[in-house]
Design a protein around this motif. Structure first.
Motif, PDB file in Angstrom:
ATOM      1  N   LEU A  14       0.816  -1.307   0.011  1.00 19.90           N
ATOM      2  CA  LEU A  14       0.051  -0.063   0.099  1.00 19.90           C
ATOM      3  C   LEU A  14       1.001   1.257   0.176  1.00 19.90           C
ATOM      4  N   SER A  15       0.547   1.952  -0.838  1.00 21.71           N
ATOM      5  CA  SER A  15       1.630   3.078  -1.141  1.00 21.71           C
ATOM      6  C   SER A  15       0.482   4.538  -1.384  1.00 21.71           C
ATOM      7  N   PHE A  16       1.333   5.723  -1.525  1.00 20.63           N
ATOM      8  CA  PHE A  16       0.687   6.981  -1.625  1.00 20.63           C
ATOM      9  C   PHE A  16       0.114   6.979  -3.081  1.00 20.63           C
ATOM     10  N   GLY A  17       0.874   6.558  -4.120  1.00 27.69           N
ATOM     11  CA  GLY A  17       0.414   6.754  -5.631  1.00 27.69           C
ATOM     12  C   GLY A  17       1.041   7.972  -6.281  1.00 27.69           C
ATOM     13  N   GLY A  18       0.692   8.003  -7.593  1.00 32.07           N
ATOM     14  CA  GLY A  18       1.398   9.036  -8.094  1.00 32.07           C
ATOM     15  C   GLY A  18       0.855   9.103  -9.628  1.00 32.07           C
ATOM     16  N   PRO A  19       1.005  10.169 -10.583  1.00 30.63           N
ATOM     17  CA  PRO A  19       0.373  10.131 -11.719  1.00 30.63           C
ATOM     18  C   PRO A  19       1.431   9.542 -12.676  1.00 30.63           C
ATOM     19  N   GLU A  20       0.777   8.982 -13.895  1.00 25.91           N
ATOM     20  CA  GLU A  20       1.802   8.215 -14.793  1.00 25.91           C
ATOM     21  C   GLU A  20       1.699   8.970 -16.086  1.00 25.91           C
ATOM     22  N   GLY A  21       1.368  10.147 -16.030  1.00 33.67           N
ATOM     23  CA  GLY A  21       0.893  10.725 -17.312  1.00 33.67           C
ATOM     24  C   GLY A  21       0.700  12.271 -17.140  1.00 33.67           C
ATOM     25  N   ASP A  24      -2.796  13.154 -15.860  1.00 36.06           N
ATOM     26  CA  ASP A  24      -3.145  12.467 -14.554  1.00 36.06           C
ATOM     27  C   ASP A  24      -2.901  13.437 -13.427  1.00 36.06           C
ATOM     28  N   VAL A  25      -2.179  14.342 -13.929  1.00 30.71           N
ATOM     29  CA  VAL A  25      -1.469  15.188 -12.659  1.00 30.71           C
ATOM     30  C   VAL A  25      -2.272  15.955 -11.772  1.00 30.71           C
ATOM     31  N   ARG A  26      -3.246  16.658 -12.385  1.00 33.78           N
ATOM     32  CA  ARG A  26      -4.250  17.663 -11.839  1.00 33.78           C
ATOM     33  C   ARG A  26      -5.635  16.681 -11.101  1.00 33.78           C
ATOM     34  N   PRO A  27      -5.977  15.517 -11.567  1.00 31.62           N
ATOM     35  CA  PRO A  27      -6.925  14.833 -10.707  1.00 31.62           C
ATOM     36  C   PRO A  27      -6.025  14.186  -9.773  1.00 31.62           C
ATOM     37  N   PHE A  28      -5.032  13.748  -9.810  1.00 30.13           N
ATOM     38  CA  PHE A  28      -4.161  13.121  -9.002  1.00 30.13           C
ATOM     39  C   PHE A  28      -3.936  14.290  -7.466  1.00 30.13           C
ATOM     40  N   LEU A  29      -3.501  15.338  -7.939  1.00 24.70           N
ATOM     41  CA  LEU A  29      -3.486  16.442  -6.832  1.00 24.70           C
ATOM     42  C   LEU A  29      -4.819  16.904  -6.342  1.00 24.70           C
ATOM     43  N   GLY A  55       5.040  14.752 -16.449  1.00 25.34           N
ATOM     44  CA  GLY A  55       3.888  14.225 -15.846  1.00 25.34           C
ATOM     45  C   GLY A  55       3.762  12.977 -15.093  1.00 25.34           C
ATOM     46  N   VAL A  56       4.911  12.297 -14.848  1.00 27.73           N
ATOM     47  CA  VAL A  56       4.988  11.011 -14.252  1.00 27.73           C
ATOM     48  C   VAL A  56       5.893  10.949 -12.942  1.00 27.73           C
ATOM     49  N   SER A  57       5.365  10.570 -11.890  1.00 30.27           N
ATOM     50  CA  SER A  57       5.991  10.249 -10.867  1.00 30.27           C
ATOM     51  C   SER A  57       6.729   8.811 -10.801  1.00 30.27           C
ATOM     52  N   PRO A  58       7.833   8.757 -10.337  1.00 33.42           N
ATOM     53  CA  PRO A  58       8.517   7.368 -10.361  1.00 33.42           C
ATOM     54  C   PRO A  58       7.998   6.524  -9.305  1.00 33.42           C
ATOM     55  N   ILE A  59       6.952   6.866  -8.451  1.00 33.21           N
ATOM     56  CA  ILE A  59       6.583   6.108  -7.322  1.00 33.21           C
ATOM     57  C   ILE A  59       5.901   4.743  -7.862  1.00 33.21           C
ATOM     58  N   ASN A  60       5.013   4.809  -8.703  1.00 32.17           N
ATOM     59  CA  ASN A  60       4.314   3.728  -8.959  1.00 32.17           C
ATOM     60  C   ASN A  60       5.244   2.660  -9.570  1.00 32.17           C
ATOM     61  N   ALA A  61       6.070   2.962 -10.773  1.00 38.87           N
ATOM     62  CA  ALA A  61       7.216   2.119 -11.212  1.00 38.87           C
ATOM     63  C   ALA A  61       8.150   1.686 -10.194  1.00 38.87           C
ATOM     64  N   LEU A  62       8.470   2.098  -9.028  1.00 42.49           N
ATOM     65  CA  LEU A  62       9.307   1.811  -8.204  1.00 42.49           C
ATOM     66  C   LEU A  62       8.494   0.826  -7.308  1.00 42.49           C
ATOM     67  N   ASN A  89      -4.044   7.624  -3.279  1.00 40.22           N
ATOM     68  CA  ASN A  89      -4.357   8.762  -4.409  1.00 40.22           C
ATOM     69  C   ASN A  89      -4.375   8.584  -5.720  1.00 40.22           C
ATOM     70  N   TRP A  90      -3.780   7.162  -6.300  1.00 41.09           N
ATOM     71  CA  TRP A  90      -4.131   7.188  -7.704  1.00 41.09           C
ATOM     72  C   TRP A  90      -3.912   5.736  -7.910  1.00 41.09           C
ATOM     73  N   HIS A  91      -4.157   5.317  -9.087  1.00 41.76           N
ATOM     74  CA  HIS A  91      -4.557   3.852  -9.633  1.00 41.76           C
ATOM     75  C   HIS A  91      -3.209   3.181  -9.580  1.00 41.76           C
TER      76      HIS A  91
END
Length: 357
Positions: A14-21, A24-29, A55-62, A89-91
């Motif tokens: 379980l993590s925080f989540g982040g945008p992947e494009g 995604d950025v504004r809906p994520f925030l 527009g990509v956070s590294p967190i989901n890939a990590l 916060n994101w898919h």
């Protein structure tokens, strides 16, 4: 701490989540800040940070890479548990993940949250995520969050080795470089209520301070700094200080010629590491003519997957808990049950952190 082993049939990361494009950025925030009274212009500022990186956070890939590493650890040690992935916060959203687990027949799952710490954002909010998802899905499995792990020997060893690797970047300045630990700042009022009411408060900052001390000890360093980063609240609300960029200015005034910055408060190189440290802090150090190296985070070290396997083993009854620190440690709870009544109770919503990931 875990006392009696139970039968578990899955693990969720379980993590925080982040945008992947970019889209995604504004809906994520907006997910991150919903109900907190954050002004739109602040969201615009943070959105620009994400868009700087496409527009990509590294967190989901990590996190997906971590899950692959944990799966390999499980296979190597005979642990037959499927691993699921959910975010706040994101898919993939935690509610969707719990629904998937329910369809798959999972009845009793462990939850590893990608935060080593106590405090509201580091622990209690993950309990709230679990409670919300459990209530949202009919027939949901029991979901037991594993403990805080800021002082686990494998975590400390991974961070210490990351510092050793960072030293090699500084060459002639390596021996004289100042060691500067960083973690995500929080409002001082939030930190004051960290932990159960009878545990003395400030659980988050106390644990971060002890983690920094343990890493410094492992490196044989007796003099170092602990500072904070990623503040996002209104200026009239006090947050943990000093800020990393301000601290670089102060070190420069003292004649310090090089620093090794250690993001001990972060499991992975997500956006607040690659922007606040690799961009803003590094740029400021360059302006000051200061040597700068940033240690990697622990999440990609092979020992981190072993750490997750050990925490799971504590609940399976195959591992004895290991820790190096003395600060209070909590975090275990089923279906969102808190460690204690009023544990890590937050102040008013507007003073919570605005964005991460």
């Amino acid at each position: 701490m875990v006392n009696t082993p139970e039968v578990y049939d899955a693990l969720m990361v379980l993590s925080f989540g982040g945008p992947e494009g970019p889209d995604d950025v504004r809906p994520f925030l907006e997910n991150v800040t919903r109900g907190r009274g954050i002004p739109p212009e602040r969201l615009d500022d943070v959105a620009r940070h994400y868009l700087h990186f496409g527009g990509v956070s590294p967190i989901n890939a990590l996190n997906r890479a971590l899950i692959d590493a944990v799966r390999a650890e499980f296979d190597a040690h005979g642990i037959d548990l499927p691993i699921y992935f959910g975010n706040r916060n994101w898919h993939p959203m935690i509610e969707d993940t719990v629904a998937e687990m329910t369809r798959d027949g999972v009845r009793n799952a462990l939850v590893f949250a990608t935060s080593a710490w106590g405090g509201y954002s580091g622990c209690r909010q993950y309990h709230e995520d679990i409670a919300r998802a459990h209530a949202a899905v009919d027939g949901a499995p029991d979901l037991t969050k594993v403990r805080q792990f800021y002082d686990h020997p494998l975590f400390v060893e991974a961070v210490a080795d990351a510092v050793r690797a960072a030293r090699t970047e500084l060459q002639d300045d390596a021996e004289s470089a100042r060691l500067v630990f960083t973690a995500h700042s929080v409002p001082t009022a939030t930190d004051a209520t960290g932990g159960p009411p009878d545990a003395g408060g400030r659980l988050y900052s106390r644990q971060v301070a002890e983690a920094a001390q343990l890493v410094a000890q492992a490196l044989g360093v007796g003099d170092y700094d602990l500072v904070w980063q990623s503040r996002s609240g209104p200026p009239q609300v006090p947050w943990l200080e000093p800020d990393i960029v301000d601290h670089l200015d102060a070190l420069h005034d003292r004649g310090v010629g090089a620093v090794i910055v250690v993001p001990v408060g972060f499991v992975s190189d997500h956006l607040e590491v690659v922007w606040d440290l690799d961009t803003e802090a590094r740029d400021r150090a360059a302006e000051l003519g200061m040597g700068f190296a940033r240690a990697g985070t622990a999440g990609t070290d092979p020992r981190f997957a072993s750490l997750v396997r050990e925490l799971v083993g504590e609940h399976l009854g195959t591992m004895t808990p290991r820790r190096l620190g003395t600060e209070p440690q909590f975090g275990v709870g089923c279906n969102g049950r808190l460690c204690a009544v009023r544990c890590c109770e937050p102040p008013a919503r507007p003073s919570r952190p605005a964005a991460a990931g």
